[in-house]
Design a protein around this motif. Structure first.
Motif, PDB file in Angstrom:
ATOM      1  N   GLY A 297     -44.596  -4.275   6.158  1.00 13.59           N
ATOM      2  CA  GLY A 297     -45.291  -4.411   4.886  1.00 13.59           C
ATOM      3  C   GLY A 297     -44.896  -5.684   4.152  1.00 13.59           C
ATOM      4  O   GLY A 297     -45.751  -6.434   3.652  1.00 13.59           O
ATOM      5  N   TRP A 298     -43.600  -5.966   4.096  1.00 14.06           N
ATOM      6  CA  TRP A 298     -43.124  -7.179   3.442  1.00 14.06           C
ATOM      7  C   TRP A 298     -43.578  -8.433   4.183  1.00 14.06           C
ATOM      8  O   TRP A 298     -44.024  -9.411   3.570  1.00 14.06           O
ATOM      9  CB  TRP A 298     -41.596  -7.158   3.341  1.00 14.06           C
ATOM     10  CG  TRP A 298     -41.083  -6.414   2.155  1.00 14.06           C
ATOM     11  CD1 TRP A 298     -40.439  -5.202   2.144  1.00 14.06           C
ATOM     12  CD2 TRP A 298     -41.178  -6.812   0.784  1.00 14.06           C
ATOM     13  NE1 TRP A 298     -40.133  -4.816   0.864  1.00 14.06           N
ATOM     14  CE2 TRP A 298     -40.572  -5.804   0.002  1.00 14.06           C
ATOM     15  CE3 TRP A 298     -41.718  -7.915   0.139  1.00 14.06           C
ATOM     16  CZ2 TRP A 298     -40.485  -5.875  -1.383  1.00 14.06           C
ATOM     17  CZ3 TRP A 298     -41.640  -7.998  -1.252  1.00 14.06           C
ATOM     18  CH2 TRP A 298     -41.037  -6.986  -1.989  1.00 14.06           C
ATOM     19  N   TYR A 299     -43.456  -8.426   5.510  1.00 12.67           N
ATOM     20  CA  TYR A 299     -43.807  -9.617   6.284  1.00 12.67           C
ATOM     21  C   TYR A 299     -45.271 -10.009   6.074  1.00 12.67           C
ATOM     22  O   TYR A 299     -45.597 -11.179   5.831  1.00 12.67           O
ATOM     23  CB  TYR A 299     -43.565  -9.393   7.776  1.00 12.67           C
ATOM     24  CG  TYR A 299     -42.126  -9.181   8.170  1.00 12.67           C
ATOM     25  CD1 TYR A 299     -41.073  -9.629   7.374  1.00 12.67           C
ATOM     26  CD2 TYR A 299     -41.797  -8.510   9.354  1.00 12.67           C
ATOM     27  CE1 TYR A 299     -39.755  -9.438   7.750  1.00 12.67           C
ATOM     28  CE2 TYR A 299     -40.483  -8.318   9.736  1.00 12.67           C
ATOM     29  CZ  TYR A 299     -39.461  -8.775   8.930  1.00 12.67           C
ATOM     30  OH  TYR A 299     -38.162  -8.569   9.293  1.00 12.67           O
ATOM     31  N   TYR A 300     -46.166  -9.034   6.180  1.00 14.04           N
ATOM     32  CA  TYR A 300     -47.593  -9.340   6.064  1.00 14.04           C
ATOM     33  C   TYR A 300     -47.971  -9.750   4.643  1.00 14.04           C
ATOM     34  O   TYR A 300     -48.775 -10.665   4.440  1.00 14.04           O
ATOM     35  CB  TYR A 300     -48.429  -8.135   6.503  1.00 14.04           C
ATOM     36  CG  TYR A 300     -48.446  -7.897   7.986  1.00 14.04           C
ATOM     37  CD1 TYR A 300     -48.726  -8.928   8.874  1.00 14.04           C
ATOM     38  CD2 TYR A 300     -48.196  -6.619   8.513  1.00 14.04           C
ATOM     39  CE1 TYR A 300     -48.756  -8.701  10.244  1.00 14.04           C
ATOM     40  CE2 TYR A 300     -48.224  -6.387   9.880  1.00 14.04           C
ATOM     41  CZ  TYR A 300     -48.505  -7.426  10.741  1.00 14.04           C
ATOM     42  OH  TYR A 300     -48.524  -7.201  12.099  1.00 14.04           O
ATOM     43  N   ALA A 301     -47.418  -9.062   3.644  1.00 12.80           N
ATOM     44  CA  ALA A 301     -47.766  -9.388   2.256  1.00 12.80           C
ATOM     45  C   ALA A 301     -47.331 -10.802   1.892  1.00 12.80           C
ATOM     46  O   ALA A 301     -48.104 -11.574   1.297  1.00 12.80           O
ATOM     47  CB  ALA A 301     -47.121  -8.370   1.317  1.00 12.80           C
ATOM     48  N   ALA A 399     -50.584  -5.591   5.367  1.00  9.93           N
ATOM     49  CA  ALA A 399     -49.432  -4.954   4.723  1.00  9.93           C
ATOM     50  C   ALA A 399     -49.770  -3.515   4.354  1.00  9.93           C
ATOM     51  O   ALA A 399     -48.955  -2.591   4.536  1.00  9.93           O
ATOM     52  CB  ALA A 399     -49.011  -5.745   3.492  1.00  9.93           C
ATOM     53  N   ALA A 400     -50.978  -3.304   3.847  1.00 14.39           N
ATOM     54  CA  ALA A 400     -51.405  -1.951   3.487  1.00 14.39           C
ATOM     55  C   ALA A 400     -51.486  -1.051   4.717  1.00 14.39           C
ATOM     56  O   ALA A 400     -51.064   0.119   4.681  1.00 14.39           O
ATOM     57  CB  ALA A 400     -52.762  -2.006   2.772  1.00 14.39           C
ATOM     58  N   LEU A 401     -51.997  -1.571   5.832  1.00 15.89           N
ATOM     59  CA  LEU A 401     -52.055  -0.783   7.066  1.00 15.89           C
ATOM     60  C   LEU A 401     -50.664  -0.367   7.521  1.00 15.89           C
ATOM     61  O   LEU A 401     -50.453   0.766   7.979  1.00 15.89           O
ATOM     62  CB  LEU A 401     -52.737  -1.599   8.168  1.00 15.89           C
ATOM     63  CG  LEU A 401     -54.219  -1.924   7.994  1.00 15.89           C
ATOM     64  CD1 LEU A 401     -54.713  -2.791   9.151  1.00 15.89           C
ATOM     65  CD2 LEU A 401     -55.046  -0.653   7.905  1.00 15.89           C
TER      66      LEU A 401
END
Length: 422
Positions: A297-301, A399-401
Motif C-alpha cells: 500500500g505504501w509503495y504504490y501510493a 495501493a487501494a487494491l
C-alpha cells in the motif's frame, strides 16, 4: 571456521545470471531513437517490439517455473541465456521491422521470461526457509544491478560506435554467464545432501509427474478462483505499467524531448537501478518483519504521488528536483517484489512460485500495454505529460487494491499436492 551454506553460493550464481540477462532490459531506452533514425520506423512500431518482449517476458514466467520443477533450474536458465544472446546478437543483421519484433520481441522475450522473477521465487522457495524475504530482495536487485552496469555503457557505445555494437555487447554478456550456471547452479538442496538454509531436516526433491504446461495452467485455474489472486495481479499489472512499460522504455526519449542528452538521461536511469538495489534489499528485510499488505500500500501510493509531479521536473539539464525523483523512484522501483512473492507463498503454499509467475505475467501485460500506448500517445500529442498523470492515478489505485487484501488474510487456496518418492 563455520562453513558457508551452499544456499548462499546458489543465490550468488543466480544473482550473476540475472545480471547477465539484464543487459537487454537496458537496451530499449537507448535504442529507440537510433533505430528510428536509421530505419525510419515510428516510435509506436519500435515500442510494439518492446511490448511483445515485455508480454512474453511475463507470460513465459509461470511456464518457466513449471519447467524448473520438471527439468531443473540449471538447464532452464542455461537455455534462457542462450536465447537472450541469440536474440540480441542477430539484430545486427535485421533490415525490416518484423525482424525487430521476432528478435527483440519473441526470442529475447522468451529468454528473459524464463529468468524472470518466478526464477527468483523458485530459488528462494527451494533453498531458503530463513532470510527468504532478504534473499528475494537481493536477487530481484540483480536485474537492477544489470541495468546499472549496462545502461551507461550501452548509451556510450550507441553514441560512439552505433547500436549494433551495443547489441553484440549484450549478447556476449549473456553468453559468458552460461558456463558458470552449468558449473555451479544446483536444482535442490537434496542434490548436495543438505537442508535448505534454516530448515531442520533434509527434504527430498519433489517428483513432478505432470507436464509443465498442465502444471502452470492448473495453478492458474486454482488461484483464479480466489479474490487474493486478482488483487495481487491487478496491483502488479499497474506496477509493470509504471516501471518497465513507462519509465524503463520512455524516460530517456521523454528527457530527450526536453533537450537532455541521451547519455545523461541514461545515467539518470542507471541511478534508478543503483537506488533500486538498496530499496529492494531493504524491502526484503522489511518483508521478513512487517505485513506485506501494508508495504505494498505504501509503495504504490508513494509511487503515484511521485509520477504526478514528474512532468514539471524535466529540463535540458539535471536539476536537484529530478535527482530527488530518481532517488525516490529507484528505492521504490521493484520494492514491490518481495512482499508480493511472500503473499503468493502465504495464499498459495507450494504452488506459490508458479502462481507468482502468473502474477508476474500480469505485471508484464501492464508493461506491454503501457509501452505501446505511451509510444502512440507521444506520436499523437507530441509529449508525454498525459502518460505521467495517468500512471500516477493508476499507482494510487494499486495501493487501494493492496489494502483490500486485508479482507482475505487467511490462505485462500491449499497447496497443490506434488508426488514425492517414498
Amino acid at each position: 571456521m563455520k562453513r558457508l551454506h551452499p544456499a548462499w553460493l546458489v543465490a550468488a550464481v543466480a544473482f550473476v545470471a540475472l545480471v547477465g540477462a539484464a543487459g537487454f532490459r537496458a537496451t530499449p531506452g537507448v535504442m529507440l531513437h537510433p533505430l528510428h533514425e536509421e530505419f525510419g520506423w515510428s516510435l509506436g512500431t519500435i515500442s510494439l517490439a518492446v511490448s511483445i518482449n515485455l508480454l512474453l517476458f511475463g507470460l513465459t514466467a509461470p511456464f518457466a517455473a513449471a519447467l524448473m520443477e520438471r527439468f531443473g533450474i540449471r538447464r532452464v536458465v542455461a537455455y534462457a541465456l542462450l536465447l537472450v544472446s541469440a536474440g540480441s546478437g542477430l539484430t545486427v543483421f535485421m533490415r525490416h521491422s518484423w525482424e525487430l519484433i521476432a528478435l527483440w520481441g519473441v526470442l529475447v522475450g522468451l529468454g528473459t521470461g524464463s529468468m524472470a522473477l518466478a526464477f527468483v521465487a523458485t530459488v528462494t522457495g527451494r533453498w531458503f526457509v530463513q532470510r527468504r524475504g532478504l534473499v528475494t530482495g537481493v536477487l530481484t536487485a540483480g536485474g537492477a544491478a544489470g541495468q546499472l552496469v549496462f545502461l551507461p555503457v550501452l548509451a556510450l557505445l550507441v553514441e560512439d560506435h552505433g547500436w549494433r555494437t551495443a547489441a553484440l555487447t549484450v549478447a556476449g554478456a549473456a553468453l559468458l554467464v552460461v558456463p558458470l550456471v552449468l558449473w555451479r547452479l544446483r536444482d535442490h538442496p537434496s542434490d548436495l545432501g543438505v537442508t535448505a538454509y534454516g530448515a531442520a531436516v533434509v527434504e527430498s526433491a519433489p517428483v513432478v509427474t505432470t507436464g509443465a504446461a498442465r502444471r502452470a495452467l492448473g495453478a492458474l485455474r486454482t488461484a483464479s478462483r480466489t479474490p487474493a489472486f486478482w488483487l495481487l495481479a491487478g496491483g502488479f499489472a499497474i506496477c509493470g505499467a509504471t516501471t518497465n512499460g513507462l519509465i524503463g522504455t520512455h524516460f530517456i526519449p521523454a528527457a530527450h524531448d526536453h533537450g537532455m542528452a541521451e547519455p545523461t538521461a541514461a545515467s539518470l536511469l542507471a541511478l534508478v537501478g543503483l537506488f533500486d538495489i538498496a530499496g529492494t534489499i531493504a524491502s526484503g528485510w522489511l518483508t521478513d518483519r512487517m505485513d506485506s499488505r501494508v508495504l505494498l500500500g505504501w509503495y504504490y501510493a508513494l509511487r503515484g504521488l511521485s509520477l504526478l509531479v514528474l512532468p514539471v521536473l524535466f529540463a535540458a539539464t539535471v536539476r536537484p528536483s529530478m535527482l530527488v525523483f530518481i532517488l525516490f523512484y529507484g528505492l521504490d522501483w521493484v520494492a514491490t517484489v518481495p512482499p508480493t512473492v511472500a503473499l503468493c507463498r502465504e495464499y498459495f503454499g507450494a504452488s506459490g512460485p508458479v502462481v507468482f509467475g502468473w502474477v508476474f505475467a500480469s505485471h508484464q501485460i501492464g508493461a506491454a500495454i503501457a509501452a505501446t500506448s505511451t509510444g502512440l500517445l507521444r506520436d499523437r500529442l507530441g509529449n508525454y505529460d498525459l502518460a505521467w498523470y495517468i500512471a500516477g492515478g493508476l499507482s494510487i489505485s494499486a495501493a487501494a487494491l493492496s489494502l483490500l487484501l486485508f479482507r482475505t488474510r487467511r490462505p485462500a487456496a491449499s497447496p497443490t499436492p506434488v508426488a514425492v518418492p517414498a
